[in-house]
Design a protein around this motif. Sequence first.
Motif, PDB file in Angstrom:
ATOM      1  N   ILE A  55      -8.929  -1.333  -7.302  1.00  9.81           N
ATOM      2  CA  ILE A  55      -8.310  -0.586  -5.959  1.00  9.81           C
ATOM      3  C   ILE A  55      -7.893   0.915  -6.460  1.00  9.81           C
ATOM      4  N   ARG A  56      -7.273   0.735  -7.571  1.00  9.65           N
ATOM      5  CA  ARG A  56      -6.587   1.893  -8.489  1.00  9.65           C
ATOM      6  C   ARG A  56      -7.911   2.659  -8.960  1.00  9.65           C
ATOM      7  N   LYS A  57      -8.884   1.991  -9.393  1.00 15.03           N
ATOM      8  CA  LYS A  57      -9.923   3.000  -9.882  1.00 15.03           C
ATOM      9  C   LYS A  57     -10.502   3.977  -8.618  1.00 15.03           C
ATOM     10  N   ALA A 115      -5.557  -1.620 -13.782  1.00 16.61           N
ATOM     11  CA  ALA A 115      -4.396  -1.344 -14.549  1.00 16.61           C
ATOM     12  C   ALA A 115      -3.578  -0.276 -13.872  1.00 16.61           C
ATOM     13  N   THR A 116      -2.072  -0.330 -14.132  1.00 19.57           N
ATOM     14  CA  THR A 116      -1.196   0.608 -13.581  1.00 19.57           C
ATOM     15  C   THR A 116      -1.495   1.949 -13.693  1.00 19.57           C
ATOM     16  N   ASP A 117      -2.196   2.364 -14.610  1.00 19.24           N
ATOM     17  CA  ASP A 117      -2.513   3.761 -14.872  1.00 19.24           C
ATOM     18  C   ASP A 117      -4.047   3.919 -14.554  1.00 19.24           C
ATOM     19  N   PRO A 145      12.923   5.498 -17.398  1.00 17.90           N
ATOM     20  CA  PRO A 145      13.178   6.999 -17.206  1.00 17.90           C
ATOM     21  C   PRO A 145      12.281   7.503 -15.913  1.00 17.90           C
ATOM     22  N   PHE A 146      11.319   6.835 -15.473  1.00 19.07           N
ATOM     23  CA  PHE A 146      10.651   6.990 -14.162  1.00 19.07           C
ATOM     24  C   PHE A 146      11.319   6.449 -13.020  1.00 19.07           C
ATOM     25  N   PHE A 147      12.561   5.983 -13.037  1.00 19.66           N
ATOM     26  CA  PHE A 147      13.037   5.214 -11.916  1.00 19.66           C
ATOM     27  C   PHE A 147      13.245   6.171 -10.815  1.00 19.66           C
ATOM     28  N   ILE A 166       0.849  -0.909   0.019  1.00 14.88           N
ATOM     29  CA  ILE A 166      -0.054   0.081  -0.144  1.00 14.88           C
ATOM     30  C   ILE A 166       0.997   0.950  -0.075  1.00 14.88           C
ATOM     31  N   LYS A 167       0.863   2.081  -0.985  1.00 18.83           N
ATOM     32  CA  LYS A 167       1.987   2.914  -1.343  1.00 18.83           C
ATOM     33  C   LYS A 167       1.787   4.305  -0.687  1.00 18.83           C
ATOM     34  N   PRO A 168       2.548   5.137  -0.583  1.00 20.50           N
ATOM     35  CA  PRO A 168       2.776   6.447   0.297  1.00 20.50           C
ATOM     36  C   PRO A 168       1.416   7.309  -0.245  1.00 20.50           C
ATOM     37  N   PHE A 200      14.402  -2.401  -4.101  1.00 12.96           N
ATOM     38  CA  PHE A 200      13.383  -3.155  -4.668  1.00 12.96           C
ATOM     39  C   PHE A 200      12.803  -2.789  -5.836  1.00 12.96           C
ATOM     40  N   TYR A 201      13.041  -1.855  -6.618  1.00 10.08           N
ATOM     41  CA  TYR A 201      12.462  -1.548  -7.906  1.00 10.08           C
ATOM     42  C   TYR A 201      13.953  -1.749  -8.975  1.00 10.08           C
ATOM     43  N   ALA A 202      14.797  -2.604  -8.719  1.00 15.71           N
ATOM     44  CA  ALA A 202      16.082  -2.566  -9.246  1.00 15.71           C
ATOM     45  C   ALA A 202      15.852  -2.936 -10.932  1.00 15.71           C
ATOM     46  N   VAL A 203      14.917  -3.709 -11.038  1.00 13.13           N
ATOM     47  CA  VAL A 203      14.499  -4.184 -12.372  1.00 13.13           C
ATOM     48  C   VAL A 203      14.156  -3.016 -13.358  1.00 13.13           C
ATOM     49  N   HIS A 204      13.541  -1.994 -12.719  1.00 11.65           N
ATOM     50  CA  HIS A 204      13.214  -0.498 -13.537  1.00 11.65           C
ATOM     51  C   HIS A 204      14.227   0.290 -13.664  1.00 11.65           C
ATOM     52  N   ALA A 205      15.434   0.217 -13.129  1.00 11.17           N
ATOM     53  CA  ALA A 205      16.717   0.860 -12.740  1.00 11.17           C
ATOM     54  C   ALA A 205      16.802   1.572 -14.181  1.00 11.17           C
ATOM     55  N   SER A 237      12.045   9.298 -10.194  1.00 16.61           N
ATOM     56  CA  SER A 237      10.888   9.853  -9.572  1.00 16.61           C
ATOM     57  C   SER A 237      10.150   8.895  -8.828  1.00 16.61           C
ATOM     58  N   LEU A 238      10.062   7.563  -9.514  1.00 16.54           N
ATOM     59  CA  LEU A 238       9.201   6.473  -8.419  1.00 16.54           C
ATOM     60  C   LEU A 238       9.967   6.054  -7.245  1.00 16.54           C
ATOM     61  N   THR A 239      11.507   6.194  -7.177  1.00 20.27           N
ATOM     62  CA  THR A 239      11.947   5.741  -5.925  1.00 20.27           C
ATOM     63  C   THR A 239      11.948   6.787  -4.738  1.00 20.27           C
ATOM     64  N   SER A 252      -2.746   8.947  -9.985  1.00 20.46           N
ATOM     65  CA  SER A 252      -1.752   8.856 -11.215  1.00 20.46           C
ATOM     66  C   SER A 252      -1.050   7.678 -11.433  1.00 20.46           C
ATOM     67  N   ILE A 253      -0.175   7.483 -12.644  1.00 24.17           N
ATOM     68  CA  ILE A 253       0.465   6.250 -12.754  1.00 24.17           C
ATOM     69  C   ILE A 253       1.513   5.934 -11.815  1.00 24.17           C
ATOM     70  N   GLU A 254       2.117   7.046 -11.268  1.00 23.03           N
ATOM     71  CA  GLU A 254       2.916   7.024 -10.203  1.00 23.03           C
ATOM     72  C   GLU A 254       2.479   6.713  -8.705  1.00 23.03           C
ATOM     73  N   ALA A 255       1.618   8.023  -8.481  1.00 24.49           N
ATOM     74  CA  ALA A 255       0.788   7.541  -7.304  1.00 24.49           C
ATOM     75  C   ALA A 255      -0.329   6.743  -7.290  1.00 24.49           C
ATOM     76  N   ASN A 256      -0.006   5.503  -7.679  1.00 27.59           N
ATOM     77  CA  ASN A 256      -1.354   4.549  -7.905  1.00 27.59           C
ATOM     78  C   ASN A 256      -1.641   3.613  -6.982  1.00 27.59           C
ATOM     79  N   SER A 257      -1.340   3.961  -5.512  1.00 30.94           N
ATOM     80  CA  SER A 257      -2.142   3.365  -4.643  1.00 30.94           C
ATOM     81  C   SER A 257      -1.370   1.896  -4.129  1.00 30.94           C
ATOM     82  N   VAL A 258      -1.390   1.070  -4.883  1.00 28.09           N
ATOM     83  CA  VAL A 258      -0.773  -0.224  -4.737  1.00 28.09           C
ATOM     84  C   VAL A 258       0.279  -0.760  -5.716  1.00 28.09           C
ATOM     85  N   HIS A 259       1.018  -1.985  -5.020  1.00 27.43           N
ATOM     86  CA  HIS A 259       1.909  -2.607  -5.880  1.00 27.43           C
ATOM     87  C   HIS A 259       1.517  -4.154  -5.842  1.00 27.43           C
ATOM     88  N   GLY A 260       1.731  -4.850  -6.716  1.00 32.46           N
ATOM     89  CA  GLY A 260       1.344  -6.459  -6.583  1.00 32.46           C
ATOM     90  C   GLY A 260       2.222  -6.885  -7.399  1.00 32.46           C
TER      91      GLY A 260
HETATM   92  P1  CMP Z   1       4.312  -0.874  -9.775  1.00 29.06           P
HETATM   93  O1  CMP Z   1       2.989  -1.916  -9.851  1.00 29.06           O
HETATM   94  O2  CMP Z   1       4.462  -0.547  -8.275  1.00 29.06           O
HETATM   95  O3  CMP Z   1       5.485  -1.288 -10.393  1.00 29.06           O
HETATM   96  C1  CMP Z   1       6.396  -0.064 -11.118  1.00 29.06           C
HETATM   97  C2  CMP Z   1       5.828   1.319 -10.870  1.00 29.06           C
HETATM   98  O4  CMP Z   1       6.503   2.178 -11.553  1.00 29.06           O
HETATM   99  C3  CMP Z   1       4.315   1.354 -11.298  1.00 29.06           C
HETATM  100  O5  CMP Z   1       3.749   0.315 -10.318  1.00 29.06           O
HETATM  101  C4  CMP Z   1       4.268   2.772 -11.259  1.00 29.06           C
HETATM  102  O6  CMP Z   1       4.055   3.219 -10.054  1.00 29.06           O
HETATM  103  C5  CMP Z   1       5.375   3.022 -11.945  1.00 29.06           C
HETATM  104  N1  CMP Z   1       5.345   3.481 -13.479  1.00 29.06           N
HETATM  105  C6  CMP Z   1       5.050   2.449 -14.150  1.00 29.06           C
HETATM  106  N2  CMP Z   1       5.243   3.188 -15.502  1.00 29.06           N
HETATM  107  C7  CMP Z   1       5.404   4.674 -14.957  1.00 29.06           C
HETATM  108  C8  CMP Z   1       5.399   5.999 -15.771  1.00 29.06           C
HETATM  109  N3  CMP Z   1       5.204   5.790 -17.192  1.00 29.06           N
HETATM  110  N4  CMP Z   1       5.494   6.964 -15.166  1.00 29.06           N
HETATM  111  C9  CMP Z   1       5.640   7.122 -13.766  1.00 29.06           C
HETATM  112  N5  CMP Z   1       5.745   5.967 -13.096  1.00 29.06           N
HETATM  113  C10 CMP Z   1       5.657   4.659 -13.388  1.00 29.06           C
END
Ligand code: CMP
Length: 141
Positions: free
Chosen positions: A104-106, A93-95, A59-61, A11-13, A51-56, A63-65, A111-119
């Motif tokens: 949950i996200r609906k 959906a992520t977005d 471009p959003f790494f 459950i995200k910030p 935790f998010y090393a796979v996304h290193a 901001s996401l971290t 936003s795509i970044e502040a998207n409440s939950v990760h799974g």
């Molecule tokens: P999450 O399921 O935690 O996995 C990676 C996260 O990166 C994702 O949810 C989003 O919060 C974030 N993310 C994915 N795509 C983008 C994007 N285009 N811009 C910003 N954040 C993103």
Amino acid sequence: MKTLQRTFSIIKPDAVAKNATGDILGMIQHAGFNILGMKMLWITKAQAEGFYAVHATRPFFESLTTFMSSGPIVVLALEKENAIADLRKLMGATDPAKAEHGTIRKKHAASIEANSVHGSDAEDTARFELSYFFAGYELTR
Ligand code: CMP
């Protein structure tokens, strides 16, 4: 025979900050998940980067971290049949603009970044993510 599967969720910030933790936990439990482990943490940027090393390279790494280390989160170890796919369906959906009604996200995401939950998205990532935040002894059943 039932085959139980474990998955990992955060459950995200944004969701913790708006006091949506209880509602999200209720949605997860109502969907049939058993909560095996749960803790509230405020992780550092370095811990978020690990935790998010796979996304290193994304471009959003950066901001996401920064976002994921901006306030408290709740980490969850969850169990049910088909847990990984069912949690992703429940999250939507992520977005959030593309998330279906009833997810949950609906309901909670901004936003795509502040998207409440990760799974976790697969069995190998679930194993990595569970072990990143929970020691084996914490999830013994
Ligand atoms: P999450 O399921 O935690 O996995 C990676 C996260 O990166 C994702 O949810 C989003 O919060 C974030 N993310 C994915 N795509 C983008 C994007 N285009 N811009 C910003 N954040 C993103």
